[in-house]
Design a protein around this motif. Structure first.
Motif, short mmCIF file in Angstrom:
data_model
loop_
_atom_site.label_atom_id
_atom_site.label_comp_id
_atom_site.label_asym_id
_atom_site.label_seq_id
_atom_site.Cartn_x
_atom_site.Cartn_y
_atom_site.Cartn_z
N ASN A 113 0.82 -1.21 0.00
CA ASN A 113 0.00 0.00 0.00
C ASN A 113 0.86 1.26 0.00
O ASN A 113 0.56 2.24 -0.69
CB ASN A 113 -0.94 0.00 1.21
N ARG A 114 1.95 1.26 0.79
CA ARG A 114 2.84 2.42 0.80
C ARG A 114 3.50 2.63 -0.56
O ARG A 114 3.62 3.76 -1.04
CB ARG A 114 3.91 2.25 1.88
N GLN A 115 3.90 1.53 -1.19
CA GLN A 115 4.52 1.64 -2.52
C GLN A 115 3.52 2.19 -3.54
O GLN A 115 3.87 3.05 -4.35
CB GLN A 115 5.04 0.26 -2.97
N GLY A 116 2.29 1.68 -3.49
CA GLY A 116 1.26 2.17 -4.41
C GLY A 116 0.99 3.66 -4.23
O GLY A 116 0.86 4.41 -5.20
N PHE A 117 0.92 4.10 -2.97
CA PHE A 117 0.67 5.52 -2.70
C PHE A 117 1.85 6.37 -3.15
O PHE A 117 1.68 7.47 -3.68
CB PHE A 117 0.41 5.71 -1.21
N GLY A 118 3.07 5.85 -2.97
CA GLY A 118 4.26 6.64 -3.29
C GLY A 118 4.42 6.93 -4.77
O GLY A 118 5.00 7.96 -5.14
N ILE A 119 3.88 6.06 -5.65
CA ILE A 119 4.05 6.26 -7.10
C ILE A 119 2.77 6.76 -7.77
O ILE A 119 2.65 6.71 -8.99
CB ILE A 119 4.51 4.95 -7.77
N ARG A 120 1.83 7.27 -6.96
CA ARG A 120 0.55 7.70 -7.51
C ARG A 120 0.69 8.82 -8.54
O ARG A 120 -0.11 8.92 -9.48
CB ARG A 120 -0.39 8.13 -6.38
N MET A 121 1.68 9.69 -8.36
CA MET A 121 1.84 10.83 -9.28
C MET A 121 2.82 10.52 -10.41
O MET A 121 3.04 11.35 -11.27
CB MET A 121 2.34 12.05 -8.50
N THR A 122 3.39 9.32 -10.37
CA THR A 122 4.37 8.94 -11.39
C THR A 122 3.82 7.86 -12.31
O THR A 122 3.95 7.94 -13.53
CB THR A 122 5.65 8.41 -10.71
N ASP A 123 3.17 6.85 -11.73
CA ASP A 123 2.66 5.72 -12.53
C ASP A 123 1.42 5.18 -11.82
O ASP A 123 1.51 4.28 -10.97
CB ASP A 123 3.74 4.65 -12.66
N HIS A 124 0.27 5.75 -12.17
CA HIS A 124 -0.95 5.35 -11.46
C HIS A 124 -1.38 3.92 -11.80
O HIS A 124 -2.13 3.29 -11.05
CB HIS A 124 -2.10 6.33 -11.73
N GLU A 125 -0.90 3.38 -12.93
CA GLU A 125 -1.22 1.98 -13.23
C GLU A 125 -0.53 1.05 -12.22
O GLU A 125 -1.10 0.05 -11.78
CB GLU A 125 -0.77 1.64 -14.65
N GLN A 126 0.70 1.41 -11.85
CA GLN A 126 1.39 0.64 -10.83
C GLN A 126 0.72 0.81 -9.46
O GLN A 126 0.71 -0.10 -8.64
CB GLN A 126 2.86 1.07 -10.74
N THR A 127 0.17 2.01 -9.23
CA THR A 127 -0.59 2.23 -8.00
C THR A 127 -1.76 1.25 -7.91
O THR A 127 -2.00 0.63 -6.87
CB THR A 127 -1.12 3.67 -7.94
N LEU A 128 -2.47 1.09 -9.03
CA LEU A 128 -3.60 0.14 -9.07
C LEU A 128 -3.11 -1.30 -8.89
O LEU A 128 -3.74 -2.09 -8.17
CB LEU A 128 -4.34 0.27 -10.40
N ALA A 129 -1.98 -1.63 -9.51
CA ALA A 129 -1.46 -3.00 -9.40
C ALA A 129 -1.06 -3.31 -7.95
O ALA A 129 -1.38 -4.37 -7.41
CB ALA A 129 -0.27 -3.17 -10.34
N LYS A 130 -0.34 -2.36 -7.31
CA LYS A 130 0.08 -2.57 -5.92
C LYS A 130 -1.14 -2.66 -4.99
O LYS A 130 -1.19 -3.49 -4.08
CB LYS A 130 0.98 -1.41 -5.46
N GLY A 131 -2.12 -1.79 -5.24
CA GLY A 131 -3.32 -1.80 -4.41
C GLY A 131 -4.07 -3.11 -4.53
O GLY A 131 -4.58 -3.65 -3.54
N GLN A 132 -4.15 -3.67 -5.76
CA GLN A 132 -4.85 -4.93 -5.96
C GLN A 132 -4.12 -6.09 -5.28
O GLN A 132 -4.74 -6.96 -4.66
CB GLN A 132 -4.98 -5.21 -7.47
N GLN A 133 -2.78 -6.10 -5.38
CA GLN A 133 -2.01 -7.15 -4.69
C GLN A 133 -2.22 -7.07 -3.18
O GLN A 133 -2.42 -8.09 -2.51
CB GLN A 133 -0.52 -6.97 -5.00
N ALA A 134 -2.17 -5.85 -2.65
CA ALA A 134 -2.37 -5.66 -1.21
C ALA A 134 -3.76 -6.10 -0.79
O ALA A 134 -3.95 -6.74 0.25
CB ALA A 134 -2.15 -4.19 -0.84
N LEU A 135 -4.76 -5.79 -1.62
CA LEU A 135 -6.15 -6.14 -1.29
C LEU A 135 -6.32 -7.65 -1.23
O LEU A 135 -6.93 -8.19 -0.29
CB LEU A 135 -7.10 -5.53 -2.32
N GLU A 136 -5.79 -8.36 -2.21
CA GLU A 136 -5.95 -9.82 -2.24
C GLU A 136 -5.29 -10.48 -1.03
O GLU A 136 -5.85 -11.39 -0.41
CB GLU A 136 -5.36 -10.37 -3.54
N LEU A 137 -4.09 -10.00 -0.67
CA LEU A 137 -3.40 -10.56 0.49
C LEU A 137 -4.13 -10.22 1.79
O LEU A 137 -4.28 -11.07 2.67
CB LEU A 137 -1.96 -10.04 0.53
N ALA A 138 -4.60 -8.98 1.90
CA ALA A 138 -5.31 -8.55 3.12
C ALA A 138 -6.61 -9.33 3.30
O ALA A 138 -6.98 -9.70 4.42
CB ALA A 138 -5.59 -7.05 3.06
#
Length: 479
Positions: free
Chosen positions: A38-63
């Protein structure tokens, strides 16, 4: 036997502690991985929002697998942020509402405040008043928690709303308060965004020199931090500023640069705004065929907007359905986990009870042997006490017989005394009463009456003395 029992208990406790320690360590590591994603996804929100979505989805599935409520909530928030930067407002609001629901379930005020801030930020494009409602909710919680970073973010977003409402004085006031707090906590990114926003205000006020200076400074800071989305929006404002001032070469430079960043971040809406500025540049350069080409591109894009919105709505409905299915699946997993825990604790309890029963049985056998020996001793003692009681009872019977005979004699004397009173005392008393009645009527001489009464009293006194002697003299047995 006692030592074996203790060793068995110690072994069971060590085994259980090892199992729980392994579970706790694994769980802690997994939740830490959720937080990291989640921290990684938030950190790249202004640089690569597609990666933000990918990180968020991985975090969601694990959580969800871990049933980690705060992790699920933050994952939905990161997904909402990614969708917001992707300009998918409908999907973003659904993710934010899911995040808010889970944060409330976890009673996480900080998380709730962040989501209110995110929703308010999203509504800036749709409804200013609704945006302010959510931002004020987030600000109230942030002040309650005394969280400077969250307060500064709320001030920044409220300033953005007032900028869109063209209340520039209020907007500048909130921007300045936000910047002061961000500087205080040494937060490097948001002061750049605030600098950009203040530059936009001066651009709208047509104070171009101030606007240019602030925007160029913000552009430089954004490049140093690799804030691709921010660079693109600053380039858009700078290109518009230079077009209005007729500085076409500078406008072209920032147009080309901004289009590159819009394409890199796959921000179609920002790219469309650059297309319009490109049309204006071509028109100012009197390159009318190129201007017509840009207009055609704008027309085609607008004509497909409705279809894209419908597709977005369908995607949102599908995503909501998928989320509901996942939620139901999570609830089933949680229920199974609860049942497994209940079974495990039942097994542990049964094992513990079995050990206790074995210990009790062993102790009971030992106590029974000791009790039998004690009972034998008590029986001997009881026999001795019984012999003593028999002797005492025999002596008591003799005493009782003697007392009974004595009481019988005394009762007889009392009976005779009562009879004697009735026959011997009542006669003189009756004579006295008769003399008294005669004297009242005057039928007897007073002196003679007194002599006779004196004689009656003497008789009574003699009889009472005689009765007393009989009662106290054991040799006299009758009256």
């Amino acid at each position: 036997m006692k030592k074996a029992y203790l060793l068995l208990i110690i072994f069971l406790c060590l085994s259980l502690s090892k199992v729980f320690a392994e579970v706790a360590i694994d769980g802690k590591e997994d939740t830490a991985q959720v937080n990291l994603l989640n921290r990684q996804g938030f950190g790249i929100r202004m640089t690569d929002h597609e990666q933000t979505l990918a990180k968020g989805q991985q975090a969601l599935e694990l959580a969800q697998k871990l049933n980690y409520t705060n992790g699920i909530a933050e994952s939905y928030r990161i997904l909402g942020i990614g969708e917001a930067y992707s300009r998918n407002s409908a999907v973003a609001i659904a993710d934010y509402l899911n995040a808010l629901s889970y944060f409330k379930r976890a009673n996480n005020l900080l998380g709730q405040a962040k989501v209110y801030n995110n929703i308010g930020n999203l509504y800036q494009e749709l409804d200013y008043d609704e945006s302010l409602v959510y931002l004020q909710k987030g600000l109230a919680i942030a002040k309650q928690l005394a969280n400077d970073k969250l307060i500064a973010s709320a001030y920044l977003n409220i300033g953005n709303v007032y900028q869109r409402k063209k209340n520039f004085n209020a907007s500048l006031d909130y921007y300045n308060k936000s910047r002061d707090l961000f500087v205080k906590i040494n937060e490097p990114v948001n002061p750049i965004i605030i600098l950009q926003n203040i530059g936009v205000i001066y651009y709208k006020l047509k104070q171009y020199d101030k606007a240019e200076k602030l925007l160029l400074e913000a552009n430089k800071g954004a490049k140093n931090k690799d804030l691709n989305t921010v660079i693109g929006t600053i380039d858009l404002t700078l290109s518009s500023l230079y077009l209005e001032r007729g500085r076409l070469e500078e406008a072209k430079k920032f147009l080309e640069e901004g289009v590159g960043y819009a394409q890199a971040t796959k921000d179609e809406e920002l790219e469309a705004e650059f297309t319009y500025n490109s049309y204006q540049l071509a028109f100012h350069q009197k390159n009318y065929p190129q201007a017509m080409s840009y207009l055609h591109t704008i027309y085609v894009r607008d004509s497909t907007l409705q279809a894209n919105m419908l597709s977005s709505d369908l995607s949102l409905m599908k995503k909501q359905h998928d989320q509901q299915e996942k939620q139901r699946e999570n609830e089933l997993i949680i229920e199974r986990q609860k049942n497994d825990r209940v079974k495990f604790w039942w097994a542990v309890s049964a094992s513990g009870l079995l050990l206790i029963v074995v210990g009790l049985l062993v102790g009971n056998v030992k106590r029974k042997a000791m009790t039998n020996a004690r009972l034998t001793e008590l029986n001997s003692e009881v026999s001795r006490q019984k012999d003593n009681l028999d002797r005492i009872n025999h002596h008591l019977e003799e005493i009782i017989d003697e007392r009974t005979r004595d009481l019988q004699i005394k009762n007889k004397k009392l009976s005779e005394y009562s009879s004697y009173l009735s026959h011997q005392i009542r006669g003189p008393i009756a004579t006295l009463k008769g003399l008294m009645n005669l004297e009242k009527e005057g039928l007897v001489d007073q002196e003679e009456c007194i002599n006779m009464m004196n004689k009656c009293v003497s008789d009574i006194d003699e009889k009472i003395i005689d009765m007393t002697d009989i009662l106290h003299d054991p040799k006299r047995t009758s009256f």
